[in-house]
Design an enzyme around this catalytic site. Structure first.
Site, short mmCIF file in Angstrom:
data_model
loop_
_atom_site.label_atom_id
_atom_site.label_comp_id
_atom_site.label_asym_id
_atom_site.label_seq_id
_atom_site.Cartn_x
_atom_site.Cartn_y
_atom_site.Cartn_z
N ASP A 332 4.63 -3.10 0.24
CA ASP A 332 5.63 -4.14 0.32
C ASP A 332 5.68 -4.76 1.59
O ASP A 332 5.09 -4.31 2.75
CB ASP A 332 7.08 -3.50 -0.01
CG ASP A 332 8.02 -4.46 0.00
OD1 ASP A 332 7.98 -5.46 -0.67
OD2 ASP A 332 9.21 -4.36 0.80
N ASP A 527 10.65 -0.31 0.71
CA ASP A 527 11.97 0.03 1.50
C ASP A 527 13.13 -0.43 0.50
O ASP A 527 14.10 -0.08 0.87
CB ASP A 527 11.91 -0.32 2.81
CG ASP A 527 12.37 -1.67 3.23
OD1 ASP A 527 11.82 -2.76 2.13
OD2 ASP A 527 13.01 -1.89 3.98
N ASP A 531 11.91 -2.10 -4.82
CA ASP A 531 10.87 -1.27 -4.65
C ASP A 531 10.77 -0.05 -5.62
O ASP A 531 9.63 0.73 -5.75
CB ASP A 531 10.12 -1.21 -3.03
CG ASP A 531 9.84 -2.33 -2.51
OD1 ASP A 531 9.50 -3.33 -3.17
OD2 ASP A 531 10.58 -2.31 -1.45
#
Length: 652
Positions: A332, A527, A531
């Site tokens: 990410d 995080d 996600d």
């Protein structure tokens, strides 16, 4: 040699309390010591009686030392059979029984001593591998000191609520997540992150539960309940990790049937062709189950403990084993590859106010908002030492901006379009931020006062981390983000990623992970709440636990307890080394065992010699597996040198 049955998995039975587990471990430890003492006493007594010319009494002494160990072994075998497992303990039971039956009482006594000694050594090895995890569990505080009505009161953790003001004395373990409410604090984070030097925290800074106050007392404003705090979550993850069983360990269990068949085949063949049952006894006593039974779990549990020392909490031995086989890493962007905290890169003036005045008014009003951008504006103003007045008549439009009065002036702060609409200005005349930047506009008394241009910078260790991933055998590295393509490409320019996938929804990230799994095992690192689905879909999900969302930590298999992405590489390196040590132990141990069995079948080893050789191999295998406790991932030395906290260590 025996093996301790795996602990019940959390999904199979009700969770076992820490006190119950400790009691069970102590009981097993005492039993191991008692069996070793009885077997050793029987062996020595028999040798003494044999030396004074009483072989009949010597045989009885040896048998007396064997029977308690044999009885414990039979109980273990029955337990395994009830669990549907056929373990290699059968080989040890057959060797002792056959040795007694064919008059080789001394060999049976040696096997009993080695069996009991191996059981004791197994308990020691397992206890040492769990030491750091137990130290973590032992740090759980039971109560806290709370400010109440001008005084202090000691209260249980379950009575602490968000907003409570707590006193944290020197040496206290912080019981809940919170923010520093007074002065400056120095906290020891070594138990969670491996950082050796105290970290300095300024007023308003976040402090995670589980760290220790290393200097003067300070006040903490609780932001979470104890059960929802970071340290409580870590404890739950550790307990789950201790109850896990790795795929390699399950494979070893299945392989035990093959090893048992080979052992019986060699023993039976030796007896059949020579007509000497002592040859078969020698084969049985030299057959060692330890490489299969102990090498894998000892090495992997030691790897779990070692990774925890570097702030990488791996939820189970199975995850550790899978980490060593990862083919693709999907990252990410926000909060993972980038810092996740927007920083002001420039201030654009639109009126008579200077830069500090623009920042001061925007930050004063943003104090009333919990939006990450608003909090970044407040932090930037505090970093410049600007005094922030308390806003009045505040109204927040979630996701757009905030209105209110600051020192008698009408102030509006938020997105450029939001502020322009409030001021009656055409949106097309506003300045535009570049790709990947965020623009915060400020209006004062009906006029545009200026703009704050903010950007989420790339982590300083991101490039080095990607290079290390490549060196550790990761074939593909991708970026998955919900941001626009131009912003994602600008931030990641020059990093050498295999692909950048922008504009993804949570479902899109899941689809990307599932697509990449066709190439091999996939690790997803993120995080945020968005996600969590992708973390759960990946073979290994890694959450940035220091500042990440609770949902992502729950859905993940690995939690990085320190806000440093380079710890991901250290976790992978530890996983690779632990798996390599486990495989080495199994291959070397089984190879030596087979060679020894062939030598015994050919008559080159007596039953007593075979028993001694068997346990020499067992001890070597266990000691080799324990090498995983000393794994030193690359960069560990520089970590120690670079851990000095801002402002230096606490005085004194």
């Amino acid at each position: 040699m025996p093996h301790t049955p795996p602990l019940p998995r959390p999904t199979d039975t009700a969770p076992t309390s820490g006190a119950q587990q400790d009691t069970r471990h102590r009981r097993a430890d005492r039993l191991a010591v008692a069996l070793l003492a009885l077997a050793l006493l029987g062996l020595l007594a028999g040798l003494a009686l044999s030396a004074v010319g009483r072989p009949d009494l010597a045989t009885l002494a040896w048998a007396a030392g064997v029977l308690p160990a044999l009885a414990a072994l039979l109980v273990e075998i029955l337990h395994s059979l009830r669990e549907g497992e056929v373990g290699l303990d059968i080989v040890a039971a057959l060797s002792m029984s056959a040795a007694l039956a064919f008059g080789e009482a001394l060999a049976a006594a040696v096997v009993a001593v080695m069996y009991a000694g191996g059981s004791f050594l197994e308990r020691y090895a397992a206890g040492r591998a769990r030491r750091e995890m137990h130290a973590l569990l032992a740090r759980v505080p039971r109560s806290a000191t709370r400010h109440r009505n001008g005084g202090l009161e000691e209260v249980p953790l379950d009575r602490i609520a968000p907003g409570d003001r707590l006193l944290i004395r020197q040496g206290d373990v912080v019981p809940v997540d919170g923010t520093l409410a007074s002065g400056t604090a120095f906290v020891d984070t070594s138990a969670l992150t491996g950082e050796s030097l105290p970290a300095r925290v300024a007023e308003g800074g976040e402090i995670l539960s589980g760290v220790t106050n290393a200097a003067a007392p300070f006040d903490l404003r609780a932001t979470r309940d104890a059960r929802d705090s970071t340290f409580a979550g870590i404890v739950r993850l550790v307990e789950a990790a201790q109850a896990s069983k790795a795929p390699m360990a399950r494979l070893a269990d299945r392989s035990s049937m093959g090893f048992l068949a080979v052992t019986l085949a060699i023993a039976g063949t030796a007896w059949w062709f020579t007509g000497d049952p002592i040859r078969a006894v020698a084969v049985l006593v030299v057959a060692t189950p330890c490489p299969l039974i102990l090498a894998v779990p000892v090495a992997l549990v030691a790897g779990l403990s070692r990774a925890a020392a570097f702030g990488v909490l791996i939820k189970g031995a199975g995850t550790l084993e899978t980490m060593a086989r990862i083919h693709t890493v999907v990252l990410d962007k926000t909060g993972t590859l980038t810092d996740g905290r927007p920083q002001i890169v420039s201030v654009l003036r639109s009126g008579t106010l200077d830069e500090n005045a623009i920042l001061r008014l925007a930050a004063a009003l943003d104090q009333a908002s919990r939006h990450p951008v608003a909090q970044a504006v407040v932090a930037a103003a505090q970093a410049r030492g600007l005094a922030l007045p308390v806003p009045e008549s505040v109204t927040e439009v979630p996701g757009d901006g905030v209105l209110g009065r600051v020192e008698g002036r009408d102030v509006v702060v938020g997105s450029a379009g939001f502020v322009a609409a409030r001021l009656g200005l055409p949106d097309g005349q506003l300045p535009r931020a570049g790709a990947g930047a965020v623009q915060v506009a400020l209006g004062v008394d009906g006029r545009m006062a200026g703009h704050l241009v903010m950007s989420d910078p790339l982590r300083g260790d991101a490039a080095a981390m990607l290079d290390r991933l490549r060196r550790n055998g990761i074939a593909r590295i991708l970026l998955a983000t919900g941001d626009r393509a131009e912003g994602a490409e600008r931030v990641t320019e020059g990093l050498g990623l295999d692909a950048v996938r922008a504009g993804l929804s949570p479902d899109g990230k899941v689809l990307l992970v599932l697509t990449e799994r066709k190439r091999g095992p996939v690790m997803m690192v993120g995080d945020g709440v968005n996600d969590a689905p992708a973390l759960a879909a990946a073979d290994v999900g890694v959450a940035m636990g220091a500042r990440g969302a609770a949902a992502s930590a729950e859905a993940s298999d690995v939690v990085l307890l320190v806000d440093r992405i380079d710890r991901l590489c250290q976790g992978i390196e530890i996983a690779l080394a632990a798996r390599r040590i486990a495989v080495e132990s199994v291959v070397a141990g089984i190879g030596l065992s087979v060679l020894a069995m062939l030598a015994a079948a050919a008559g080159y080893l007596t039953p007593v010699e075979g028993a001694l050789l068997q346990e020499a191999i067992d001890v070597a295998v266990i000691l080799n597996a324990l090498r995983a406790l000393r794994i030193a991932p690359s960069g560990a030395e520089s970590d120690v040198a670079g851990r000095a906290a801002p402002g230096g260590p606490p005085p004194g």
